[in-house]
Design a protein around this motif. Structure first.
Motif, PDB file in Angstrom:
ATOM      1  N   UNK A  60      97.834   0.730  64.158  1.00 56.05           N
ATOM      2  CA  UNK A  60      96.418   1.084  64.262  1.00 56.05           C
ATOM      3  C   UNK A  60      96.086   2.331  63.454  1.00 56.05           C
ATOM      4  N   UNK A  61      97.080   3.097  63.083  1.00 53.51           N
ATOM      5  CA  UNK A  61      96.829   4.279  62.268  1.00 53.51           C
ATOM      6  C   UNK A  61      97.916   4.392  61.235  1.00 53.51           C
ATOM      7  N   UNK A  82      86.623  -5.183  63.583  1.00 48.76           N
ATOM      8  CA  UNK A  82      85.584  -4.181  63.349  1.00 48.76           C
ATOM      9  C   UNK A  82      86.193  -2.806  63.098  1.00 48.76           C
ATOM     10  N   UNK A  83      87.493  -2.782  62.845  1.00 48.68           N
ATOM     11  CA  UNK A  83      88.136  -1.511  62.520  1.00 48.68           C
ATOM     12  C   UNK A  83      89.311  -1.807  61.601  1.00 48.68           C
ATOM     13  N   UNK A 128      89.822  -3.411  68.631  1.00 51.42           N
ATOM     14  CA  UNK A 128      88.856  -3.508  67.541  1.00 51.42           C
ATOM     15  C   UNK A 128      89.519  -3.953  66.239  1.00 51.42           C
ATOM     16  N   UNK A 157     100.045   7.138  72.701  1.00 55.40           N
ATOM     17  CA  UNK A 157      99.955   7.674  71.329  1.00 55.40           C
ATOM     18  C   UNK A 157      99.959   6.581  70.260  1.00 55.40           C
ATOM     19  N   UNK A 158      99.136   5.587  70.434  1.00 58.46           N
ATOM     20  CA  UNK A 158      98.923   4.610  69.369  1.00 58.46           C
ATOM     21  C   UNK A 158      99.876   3.446  69.345  1.00 58.46           C
ATOM     22  N   UNK A 184      84.914  -9.843  72.133  1.00 55.04           N
ATOM     23  CA  UNK A 184      85.311  -8.478  72.472  1.00 55.04           C
ATOM     24  C   UNK A 184      84.185  -7.780  73.223  1.00 55.04           C
ATOM     25  N   UNK A 195      92.062   7.323  74.741  1.00 53.62           N
ATOM     26  CA  UNK A 195      92.547   7.968  73.527  1.00 53.62           C
ATOM     27  C   UNK A 195      93.964   7.587  73.161  1.00 53.62           C
ATOM     28  N   UNK A 196      94.555   6.629  73.893  1.00 50.34           N
ATOM     29  CA  UNK A 196      95.914   6.222  73.542  1.00 50.34           C
ATOM     30  C   UNK A 196      95.915   5.111  72.504  1.00 50.34           C
ATOM     31  N   UNK A 197      94.721   4.698  72.053  1.00 50.21           N
ATOM     32  CA  UNK A 197      94.644   3.711  70.979  1.00 50.21           C
ATOM     33  C   UNK A 197      94.395   2.296  71.444  1.00 50.21           C
ATOM     34  N   UNK A 257      77.551   0.096  72.091  1.00 49.46           N
ATOM     35  CA  UNK A 257      77.717  -1.025  71.165  1.00 49.46           C
ATOM     36  C   UNK A 257      77.917  -2.364  71.874  1.00 49.46           C
ATOM     37  N   UNK A 271      89.845  -7.690  66.528  1.00 47.30           N
ATOM     38  CA  UNK A 271      88.532  -8.335  66.474  1.00 47.30           C
ATOM     39  C   UNK A 271      87.901  -8.203  65.080  1.00 47.30           C
TER      40      UNK A 271
END
Lengths: 312, 503, 317
Positions: B275-276, B312-313, B307, B480-481, B342, B299-301, B350, B310
């Protein structure tokens, strides 16, 4: 009552101006020739205002329409008179130029994410500059008879330009309220994130509304040229932009997007031309028009804002 | 030691953006919370996401008013109208999201709104001199007060916020997850600063999710759960297992009557999904008719992962295999066509268009099927909306009512209706029961079970452990992601185990 | 971000410097004292409008009514002079009218929540209309010699216009740098919610910025008509875009919170010299609009692009 005021602020404003007209000079104001005159005069602005409504409904604005109108009249004159193209080809070319300019606006707004009023302020002057350069400030006249005939024909007592306006209004109504695209654009105007998540292509929608606005402006230009039998780039200008935007706002379109109707915008244009007409009937000097008209518009905008806040 | 602050029976209902109670609601975020603070102590506040820690502190800091309850500062009633007044009374708040003007320099941020003047003009000399003093006093000799904020690292920005708070001679300092974005070295420095402050008699309320740091900084600890203060204990009696047990507390009620059956066929398989750019890859799979829980802290991703699938990211490498085929370059439009839905985390931002009516919101994600030759079929739209309203038991006057006039629970049901209308085969739910009351929650669990029965796969992101455990057939925990734990068996799903892997 | 912004800004200045040098070497008479004085005189009017624009751009606003205010306020003072009033008193009233219009803009924006560009656009049209009313649809002239002298005389070899511009530059700089209001203007442009949380009245800041903006525009309009010895209802039209362009080219951010008074003056000089060079090169004046329109889009585009990149970087994952 509350709901009515909320939904039909534009009708209230229209009615107020109408009543003022009746009180001022009932005989002159309500005559058939005067009423049809108002409608006929507002027809071209109404077509452009309908295009503007699309833009406003996505939360954008197009400050370049006035200059684009001037440029498009020139393109039309140049293609039909100077180049001698058939009228139909000239019209198509003009519409294409309008669509292209709109597309440039839309792409700058959507891709570069520059605020719409800055983009269109800039492109407005660019279009004006280009128009003046290619025309070297000259006018083109006379236009071919076939196009002049359009503005001179009356059908059922109404000028054919009015019929074209009505046709455009029906098309605009259909697109805005009955088509997928209309649904998409109100959604994008109200909430871009939610629309994107729902599978609506927000980029396409945004670019497309500017294209539509460009096309209606180009159509307005063709009709304007045929009405005055003259093609000069100074036609339109910021006054015309101002009329198109404020008419839509008077008609109930929100500057924040998502809200607006085709009939409301028509009503807004009629309101503005009715104000001019009343001033004319009262014998007010022509140079007072801008001031009175814009003051009425400011009052209407304040009225809408205060009303919406009070009703919440 | 003397008690500097007492909060008694603080109650707060769910509120709107201005902090006002939402009309007619009965959902309480805080329910009779008691809290006290002694001079020169660090009092740690712990609890799960949504336990009410931040809300309690916002009330203390003057950001929002309490609906019921009393507060005493030094034994005198404490009542403030805004953050500024709170600060003048000695209560300063260092927010999780920083409250600074990034275009100004450090000194001007510290003195914003109370710039010293000489002969009517702002006295820059004094501003810089005093800022220098403040920074020196708290051990930041190396920071130049003339630095523009956006040239500072997040840690340094936080330091400025703390220094600003202390510059008001604060006696109470609230720190909401101050270490969330700091590196290890910066955290050590922060702890030193906290010790120094303590020795000066400043009392600190410290909110954190990181259990390992609590023992280092804290003197006492209060546990909040479901908007109630459960227990206050001294750090001498620190016992992590006990604290975690108290944080989760609840026994799982019979809200969750799952009758759906997991089919033995993968609908979604994700491999090496990043994801990052710097996160560990994620691999996971979902079967037809399965409810897969996705746990972890805010905030853990988790949302970023959903997203990404789906469309959108952006994501940074990895493959998505959906219904046996590789799903390349996902986009929302393609996902909906393929049967992926989603439900986003925040319905107002949103999820729904609250300024539109119910029927238009319901048809939004499936608009294409309502059109024949691009003409909207109003009758079909009304029919479909009516069916969904009945099916999901949305309580409303009519389908032409604006969504903004509905209660949170009913809005959430409209959001479900919108996505069920798109006839999904894979439904990703991001916090499906946030901010709604218990009855609506129960209804939503029933809806989820019914959908799963029809063979639809569900990925449910949730911060509420009971719901995660009660509804899921399988759970992935994210930290953490990336995924830190997978639990396959129902009996292994304990709140303690999940919590330990999120922190 | 700051660092990168400064870099792009310097690149812009450098490009302009090169253009100026090339233009200077190719055009005979470009670097003569007379020409430079002439350009500063013309640029002073743009600079005053740009100073006005700076104030509102910093708080994330914009003024699209400069043209109307410039015409109407000059029209009011011109009209009073023609009716035998004292020159200075007439000018004072004209400036006061500008202030009032600015206050109205500020109220519309802060109290009624109309977006700045619409509020100023509409009041701009109103003032334009009122200018037509006062001038009965055309220009007025025949103002006293004293008035015309103010617009054309030199003081210590520098045009009076330029002196006034310098005074306003100093005042604006002092306001922005050395008063609480100035500091709050920057803070408001940076983060409105912080300003509100500090208990600062953000509405007051907006009203202040817009009223000063109106005041400056009025001064610019009056000086312009003093210079031309006539007041024309559309005399301000071209200054609208020039003012926005000057501020943006000079380095004031369209996104608020950044910029200084001197930047706008530099921007105004750039535009003044650009127009002058194009004039002297006998390039069609119509190209000027085109250039300036493109410059605005370009400059804003670059700053928006930088900002987006910065936000992308701030993401956790």
């Amino acid at each position: 009552m509350k709901n009515f005021a909320k939904k039909y602020g534009n009708v209230i404003i229209f009615a107020c101006v109408f009543i003022v007209g009746i009180i001022a000079r009932p005989g002159a104001f309500l005559s058939i020739s005067n009423v049809t005159g108002i409608i006929s005069q507002s027809a071209i602005a109404a077509i452009c205002c309908l295009g503007m409504t699309f833009v406003l409904m996505t939360g954008g604005i197009d400050l370049s329409v006035g200059y684009l109108l001037g440029f498009c009249t020139y393109v039309f004159g140049w293609s039909t008179v100077t180049c001698g193209l058939p009228v139909i080809a000239g019209i198509l070319l003009t519409l294409a130029v309008g669509a292209f300019c709109g597309m440039v606006n839309g792409i700058l707004v959507q891709v570069l994410k520059i605020p719409a009023f800055i983009v269109t302020l800039g492109t407005g002057y660019i279009i004006y500059g280009i128009a003046q350069i290619v025309s070297s400030g000259s006018a083109i006249t006379p236009l071919p008879n076939s196009i002049l005939a359009v503005a001179r024909t009356n059908i059922l007592g109404l000028n054919s330009v009015v019929w074209i306006m009505l046709l455009i209004a029906v098309v605009a109504w259909f697109i805005l309220h009955k088509s997928t695209f209309g649904r998409a654009l109100t959604s994008v105007g109200l909430n871009k994130e939610a629309s994107t998540l729902s599978g609506i292509n927000a980029s396409f929608t945004t670019v497309m509304v500017y294209v539509i606005c460009g096309i209606t402006t180009a159509l307005g230009a063709v009709l304007m040229a045929s009405r005055v039998n003259n093609c000069v780039v100074t036609m339109g200008g910021t006054d015309f932009t101002f009329t198109a935007i404020t008419a839509a706002v008077l008609g109930g379109a929100s500057l924040f997007g998502g809200i607006g109707t085709a009939w409301g915008s028509l009503l807004g244009v009629f309101t503005i031309y009715m104000i001019q007409n009343i001033l004319g009937i009262l014998g007010v000097n022509f140079y007072m028009y801008t001031a009175v008209q814009s003051i009425v518009i400011l009052i209407a905008i304040i009225f809408e804002n205060v009303k919406n806040r009070l009703l919440q | 030691m003397a008690k500097i602050l007492e909060m008694k029976n603080i109650t707060k209902y769910i509120f709107d953006e201005y902090g006002k109670k939402i009309n007619g609601t009965t959902v309480k975020i805080l329910n009779g919370v008691n809290f006290d603070l002694e001079e020169g102590e660090v009092h740690v506040l712990v609890g799960e996401n949504g336990a009410g820690k931040s809300t309690l502190m916002k009330i203390l800091g003057g950001n929002i008013p309490a609906d019921e309850g009393e507060m005493f500062l030094d034994g005198k009633p404490y009542f403030v109208k805004g953050p500024r007044e709170a600060r003048e009374k000695g209560v300063a708040f260092v927010h999780q999201e920083l409250n600074l003007c990034l275009n100004l320099d450090i000194a001007h941020n510290i003195f914003l709104g109370r710039e010293p003047r000489k002969n009517g003009f702002v006295d820059h000399k004094t501003i810089y001199k005093k800022s220098r003093e403040y920074l020196d006093k708290f051990g930041f000799q190396d920071i130049d007060p003339k630095t523009i904020m956006h040239n500072l690292s997040t840690a340094r920005q936080q330091v400025v916020e703390i220094v600003k708070a202390l510059s008001y001679d604060s006696r109470i300092l609230i720190m909401d997850e101050p270490t969330a974005s700091l590196t290890a070295g910066e955290i050590d420095h922060l702890f030193e600063l906290i010790r120094d402050l303590k020795s000066r008699g400043v009392s600190i309320i410290y909110i954190s999710h990181r259990m390992d740091e609590l023992q280092i900084v804290g003197d006492r600890l209060t546990i909040l759960r479901d908007g109630q203060s459960i227990e206050t204990l001294s750090m001498k009696d620190y016992n992590q297992d006990y604290i975690v047990k108290q944080m989760v507390g609840r026994t799982i009620t019979n809200l969750f009557n799952c009758t759906h059956k997991v089919l033995d066929e993968d609908i979604l398989k994700v491999e090496n999904f990043k994801i990052g750019p710097n996160t560990k890859p994620i691999s996971m799979h979902v079967k037809k008719g399965e409810i897969v829980g996705l746990g972890g802290l805010v905030g853990s991703g988790r949302s970023e992962f959903a997203r990404g699938i789906f469309g959108v990211r952006n994501y940074f490498g990895g493959t998505i295999i959906y219904k046996g085929e590789e799903y390349k370059k996902p986009s929302a439009e393609k996902s909906i066509a393929k049967g992926i839905a989603y439900l986003s985390e925040d319905r107002k931002i949103d999820g729904l268009i609250v300024a539109k009516d119910i029927k238009e919101n319901i048809s939004m994600a499936s608009i294409k099927k309502l059109f024949r030759y691009h003409v909207l079929n109003n009758r079909l739209e009304r029919k479909e909306a009516e069916a969904k309203i009945k099916e999901l038991n949305v309580i409303c006057r009519s389908m032409d009512q604006l969504v903004s006039t509905l209660s949170g629970g009913n809005q959430q049901k409209v959001l479900f209706a919108k996505w069920l209308e798109s006839k999904p085969d894979l439904l990703i739910l991001d916090e499906p029961t946030r901010g709604i009351d218990i009855n609506a929650k129960a209804e939503i669990y029933e809806i989820m079970d019914n959908i799963a029965k029809q063979g639809v796969a569900i990925i449910m992101i949730s911060s509420e452990l009971p719901e995660l455990i009660g509804m899921s057939d399988r759970i992935y925990v994210m930290r953490r992601g990336s995924i830190s734990l997978e639990i396959n068996k129902n009996e292994e799903m304990t709140q303690e185990r999940i919590l330990a892997n999120t922190l | 971000m700051k660092k990168r912004n400064i870099k792009t800004k310097y690149i812009a200045y450098l490009v302009i410097l090169i253009v100026a040098c090339v233009a200077g070497s190719r055009i005979p008479g470009f670097f003569t004292v007379t020409n430079i004085l002439n350009v500063t005189r013309q640029a002073s009017t743009i600079a005053i409008c740009a100073l006005a624009m700076t104030l509102v751009l910093i708080i994330q606003g914009i003024d699209l009514g400069t043209g109307g205010v410039m015409a109407f306020c000059a029209m009011v003072s011109g009209f009073m002079m023609l009716n035998g009033m004292n020159v200075f008193f007439s000018m004072f009233v004209g400036v006061a009218v500008g202030l009032v219009i600015g206050v109205i803009n500020g109220l519309l924006i802060s109290r009624i929540n109309i977006p700045p560009f619409i509020a100023t656009y509409v009041t701009g049209q109103i003032t334009l209309g009122l200018a037509l009313v006062v001038g009965k649809g055309s220009s007025i002239s025949g103002m006293p010699d004293l008035y015309v002298a103010i617009g054309n005389q030199l003081f210590l070899n520098i045009p009076i216009n330029t002196w006034i511009m310098i005074v306003l530059l100093v005042i604006t700089t002092i306001i922005l740098k050395y008063t609480r209001m100035g500091k709050h203007i920057y803070a408001l442009g940076g983060n409105e919610s912080v300003v509100k949380a500090e208990g600062i009245n953000s509405g007051m800041i907006k009203i202040f910025a817009f009223s000063l903006c109106g005041l400056y525009s009025a001064i610019a309009g009056i000086l312009l008509s003093a210079q031309m010895a006539t007041v024309h209802p559309t005399q301000g039209a071209s200054y609208q875009l020039d003012a926005v362009a000057a501020s943006l080219v000079g380095g004031v951010s369209m996104l608020g919170g950044e910029g200084a008074a001197w930047m706008s003056v530099v921007g105004a000089l750039i535009i003044g010299f650009l127009r002058n060079a194009l004039d002297m090169l006998a390039i069609d004046p119509f190209y000027q609009n085109l250039f300036i329109g493109a410059a605005i889009i370009f400059v804003v585009g670059v700053s928006v692009f930088n900002k987006n990149k910065e936000m992308e970087k701030a993401k956790v994952f």
